[in-house]
Structures are given as C-alpha cells and as structure tokens.
Design a protein around this motif. Structure first.
Motif, PDB file in Angstrom:
ATOM      1  N   ARG A   2       0.826  -1.203   0.000  1.00  0.00           N
ATOM      2  CA  ARG A   2       0.000   0.000   0.000  1.00  0.00           C
ATOM      3  C   ARG A   2       0.864   1.257   0.000  1.00  0.00           C
ATOM      4  N   GLU A   3       1.915   1.267   0.795  1.00  0.00           N
ATOM      5  CA  GLU A   3       2.809   2.427   0.823  1.00  0.00           C
ATOM      6  C   GLU A   3       3.488   2.616  -0.522  1.00  0.00           C
ATOM      7  N   ASN A   4       3.859   1.525  -1.175  1.00  0.00           N
ATOM      8  CA  ASN A   4       4.481   1.600  -2.496  1.00  0.00           C
ATOM      9  C   ASN A   4       3.505   2.171  -3.519  1.00  0.00           C
ATOM     10  N   LYS A   5       2.263   1.727  -3.455  1.00  0.00           N
ATOM     11  CA  LYS A   5       1.254   2.223  -4.381  1.00  0.00           C
ATOM     12  C   LYS A   5       0.992   3.706  -4.144  1.00  0.00           C
ATOM     13  N   ASP A   6       0.908   4.117  -2.882  1.00  0.00           N
ATOM     14  CA  ASP A   6       0.680   5.522  -2.564  1.00  0.00           C
ATOM     15  C   ASP A   6       1.855   6.391  -3.012  1.00  0.00           C
ATOM     16  N   ALA A   7       3.069   5.880  -2.906  1.00  0.00           N
ATOM     17  CA  ALA A   7       4.245   6.639  -3.320  1.00  0.00           C
ATOM     18  C   ALA A   7       4.265   6.830  -4.839  1.00  0.00           C
ATOM     19  N   LYS A   8       3.792   5.846  -5.573  1.00  0.00           N
ATOM     20  CA  LYS A   8       3.769   5.955  -7.033  1.00  0.00           C
ATOM     21  C   LYS A   8       2.676   6.903  -7.510  1.00  0.00           C
ATOM     22  N   ASN A   9       1.621   7.012  -6.745  1.00  0.00           N
ATOM     23  CA  ASN A   9       0.479   7.831  -7.145  1.00  0.00           C
ATOM     24  C   ASN A   9       0.706   9.265  -6.665  1.00  0.00           C
ATOM     25  N   THR A  10       1.410  10.042  -7.471  1.00  0.00           N
ATOM     26  CA  THR A  10       1.743  11.412  -7.068  1.00  0.00           C
ATOM     27  C   THR A  10       0.646  12.394  -7.411  1.00  0.00           C
ATOM     28  N   SER A  11      -0.351  11.970  -8.175  1.00  0.00           N
ATOM     29  CA  SER A  11      -1.414  12.894  -8.563  1.00  0.00           C
ATOM     30  C   SER A  11      -2.494  12.992  -7.494  1.00  0.00           C
ATOM     31  N   THR A  12      -2.370  12.267  -6.426  1.00  0.00           N
ATOM     32  CA  THR A  12      -3.360  12.299  -5.369  1.00  0.00           C
ATOM     33  C   THR A  12      -3.265  13.617  -4.615  1.00  0.00           C
ATOM     34  N   VAL A  13      -4.388  14.267  -4.471  1.00  0.00           N
ATOM     35  CA  VAL A  13      -4.448  15.510  -3.718  1.00  0.00           C
ATOM     36  C   VAL A  13      -4.999  15.193  -2.344  1.00  0.00           C
ATOM     37  N   ARG A  14      -4.259  15.589  -1.327  1.00  0.00           N
ATOM     38  CA  ARG A  14      -4.715  15.344   0.036  1.00  0.00           C
ATOM     39  C   ARG A  14      -5.217  16.646   0.633  1.00  0.00           C
ATOM     40  N   ILE A  15      -6.438  16.612   1.118  1.00  0.00           N
ATOM     41  CA  ILE A  15      -7.037  17.774   1.760  1.00  0.00           C
ATOM     42  C   ILE A  15      -7.216  17.428   3.224  1.00  0.00           C
ATOM     43  N   HIS A  16      -6.602  18.231   4.077  1.00  0.00           N
ATOM     44  CA  HIS A  16      -6.705  17.994   5.508  1.00  0.00           C
ATOM     45  C   HIS A  16      -7.846  18.836   6.048  1.00  0.00           C
ATOM     46  N   ASN A  17      -8.916  18.182   6.449  1.00  0.00           N
ATOM     47  CA  ASN A  17     -10.072  18.865   6.988  1.00  0.00           C
ATOM     48  C   ASN A  17      -9.936  18.918   8.505  1.00  0.00           C
ATOM     49  N   THR A  18      -9.688  20.129   9.022  1.00  0.00           N
ATOM     50  CA  THR A  18      -9.529  20.285  10.467  1.00  0.00           C
ATOM     51  C   THR A  18     -10.823  20.689  11.138  1.00  0.00           C
ATOM     52  N   GLY A  19     -11.845  20.991  10.351  1.00  0.00           N
ATOM     53  CA  GLY A  19     -13.117  21.392  10.913  1.00  0.00           C
ATOM     54  C   GLY A  19     -13.211  22.889  11.132  1.00  0.00           C
ATOM     55  N   ARG A  20     -12.153  23.632  10.869  1.00  0.00           N
ATOM     56  CA  ARG A  20     -12.146  25.081  11.017  1.00  0.00           C
ATOM     57  C   ARG A  20     -12.642  25.733   9.742  1.00  0.00           C
ATOM     58  N   ARG A  21     -13.255  26.911   9.912  1.00  0.00           N
ATOM     59  CA  ARG A  21     -13.749  27.644   8.736  1.00  0.00           C
ATOM     60  C   ARG A  21     -12.987  28.914   8.546  1.00  0.00           C
TER      61      ARG A  21
END
Length: 52
Positions: A33-52
């Motif tokens: 899974r870590e290898n697959k995630d490392a290869k997939n560089t187009s993934t956008v991660r959005i960190h939702n902290t609950g703040r507005r």
C-alpha cells in the motif's frame, strides 16, 4: 499425560505459525500500500480540520 502434552504443544506450535503468517501478511500489505501511494503522485490530500 504425555499424549495431552504432545497434543497441546502441537496446538501451540500451530497457533504460533498462524500468527507469524498473519503478521507477515499484514506487513506485506502495508508495504504494498505504501508503495502504491508513493507511485500515485497525482493524489491531492485535503486535511479537513473542521475550522472555517
């Protein structure tokens, strides 16, 4: 009594072997899974902290 101990030791040995196989499977899955995630560089991660 010797038959009981022999049977018990066989059960313990099998349980240890199954636990090791399960642990290896988990580690292999995590590594894949870590290898697959490392290869997939187009993934956008959005960190939702609950703040507005």
């Amino acid at each position: 009594m010797a038959a009981f101990l022999g049977s018990f030791m066989e059960y313990v040995l099998k349980a240890i072997i199954y636990a090791v196989i399960a642990l290896l499977g988990v580690k292999a899955g995590k590594a894949l899974r870590e290898n697959k995630d490392a290869k997939n560089t187009s993934t956008v991660r959005i960190h939702n902290t609950g703040r507005r």
